[in-house]
Design an enzyme around this catalytic site. Structure first.
Site, PDB file in Angstrom:
ATOM      1  N   PRO A  28       0.824  -1.213   0.000  1.00  0.00           N
ATOM      2  CG  PRO A  28      -0.934  -1.597   1.485  1.00  0.00           C
ATOM      3  CD  PRO A  28       0.379  -2.175   1.018  1.00  0.00           C
ATOM      4  CB  CYS A  29       1.389   3.587  -2.573  1.00  0.00           C
ATOM      5  SG  CYS A  29      -0.216   3.843  -3.368  1.00  0.00           S
ATOM      6  CD  GLN A  30      -3.401   3.644   0.295  1.00  0.00           C
ATOM      7  OE1 GLN A  30      -2.405   2.976   0.580  1.00  0.00           O
ATOM      8  NE2 GLN A  30      -4.487   3.116  -0.215  1.00  0.00           N
ATOM      9  N   GLY A  31       0.866   6.120   2.255  1.00  0.00           N
ATOM     10  CA  GLY A  31       1.754   6.884   3.119  1.00  0.00           C
ATOM     11  C   GLY A  31       2.624   7.874   2.367  1.00  0.00           C
TER      12      GLY A  31
END
Length: 414
Positions: free
Chosen positions: A83-86
């Site tokens: 997951p890349c949302q950070g």
């Protein structure tokens, strides 16, 4: 090479990357994710694979092997996009976000499973997240485990996807130098897109991608499924009518701005960011153009993109078309969840190009004892480096001297 090399897909989402691999002759063993809607979608579209629910941020390496029921077998390929949302450029970046640490977790899981080839995918913000430390978090365990790696930023439009979608793809192999997919199309409408092969055929436009769809239904389920869009009303309709092709909310009078857009437009002012470093306001709502590839499809874009010639939002199926999902690919969940699944996915067409490169890599003879290395590092699609990216390049060069020293410009690999 085996007739059907085996694949484990970590952080699988709905399975866009697995779909491209499977269509190119790979056998998907497992897709692992901790979102039930994603797993249900993955299972529906990859019926011979097992959909495994697991939190890869907390799972021990040994426990994962047992959960996947691998036994003494080693998968030929492990792929994944943590997951890349950070550190996504589509929203606020969050240094220290716990999701960022999943990059290191992915690297450790790959090193433990020891496949012949791995593929890593993430957003372009991954390159500069926390001053480049996430790149080292990925590379250190894998180079140490003997993987020889190409890590490059690409634009999916250069591989025939009708969308400017910049992503970071790393491909690594044990005992050989991995093949990396070569651009197949030239594109325009985004910085650097034409540098990756101006002599190549033009990328399909949004208009070409959507041309064969019938008129959108006004209510679910639509034909094909998910091809429906509720009519806009009130201020939403006024905004849409005011936008010309290619224009965004920043081109509209302030009376049309969403409250959320207004907050984002002035966020950097409130944060005290110096004027010269603020950049422009976010795009917010935009009317797309028929004559060029679309802007990047994101999970949050369902109500942000207006059809080029009609005063309505794009349908979920139109978004899926821009991501090159076939019309018979089934998505589950609410309309927002389906959009999230599509926006998070690797475009299946890009996945087929990656699959071809992985096939070529698996055909190469391996050399025992070949040391791990960063073979190339291409962090930009343009000929210049921002100050931040320049610091990252210096950091990576210092950690991994050798071939990667000369491989930071796209002209070196086109």
């Amino acid at each position: 090479m085996k007739s059907r090399p085996t694949v484990v897909d970590l952080f699988s989402g709905c399975g866009g990357l697995s779909w491209g691999l499977e269509k190119n002759g790979f056998r998907i063993i497992s897709g692992v994710d901790n979102w039930d809607v994603a797993l249900r979608t993955f299972q529906e579209n990859h019926r011979s694979a097992q959909a495994v629910s697991a939190d890869l941020g907390t799972l021990d390496c040994t426990d994962l092997a047992e959960l996947l029921k691998l036994g003494p077998r080693t998968p030929d390929v492990v792929v994944g996009g943590p997951p890349c949302q950070g550190f996504s450029s589509a929203g606020q970046r969050r240094p220290g976000d716990a999701r960022n640490t999943l990059v290191g977790g992915f690297a450790r899981l790959v090193a433990h499973l020891s496949p012949t080839v791995f593929v890593f995918e993430n957003v372009e913000g991954f390159l500069t997240a926390e001053r480049g430390s996430r790149i080292l978090e990925l590379l250190d365990p894998l180079v140490g485990a003997g993987y020889r790696i190409h890590l490059r930023k690409i634009n999916a439009a250069n591989f025939g996807v009708p969308q400017h979608r910049k992503r970071v793809i790393a491909i690594g192999a044990l005992g050989s130098d991995p093949q990396y997919p070569e651009p197949t199309h030239s594109a325009y409408g985004a910085p650097g897109a034409r540098l990756a092969g101006c002599h190549l055929p033009a990328t399909p436009t949004l208009g070409e991608a959507l041309a064969s769809l019938p008129p959108a239904s006004r209510a679910a389920p639509g034909e094909p499924e998910d091809h429906y869009s509720a009519p806009l009303q009130g201020l939403d309709l006024e905004r849409a009518k005011a936008l010309r092709p290619g224009e965004t909310m920043r081109d509209l009078p302030e009376k049309y701005w969403h409250d959320s857009y207004r907050r984002r437009a002035f966020r950097r002012v409130k944060d005290g960011t110096p004027t010269e470093k603020r950049g422009g306001a976010p795009a917010g709502l935009r009317r797309l153009r028929l004559d060029e590839p679309a802007k990047a499809v994101t999970g949050a874009a369902r109500n942000e993109c207006i059809h080029p010639t009609e005063d309505r939002c794009l349908t979920v199926r139109e978004y899926a078309r821009l991501q090159t999902f076939p019309d018979n690919f089934t998505f589950f969940g609410t309309a927002s969840a389906r959009m999230q699944l599509i926006g998070n996915a690797v475009p299946p067409l890009l996945a087929t190009k990656i699959a071809e490169a992985v096939q070529e890599t698996l055909r190469k003879p391996t050399i025992d004892g070949e040391p791990g290395a960063l073979l190339s590092f291409v962090p930009t699609l343009s000929n210049g480096l921002s100050p931040t990216l320049d610091k990252v390049v210096r950091l990576v060069r210092a950690r991994f001297p050798g071939p990667s020293q000369r491989s930071y410009q796209p002209s070196l690999w086109v």
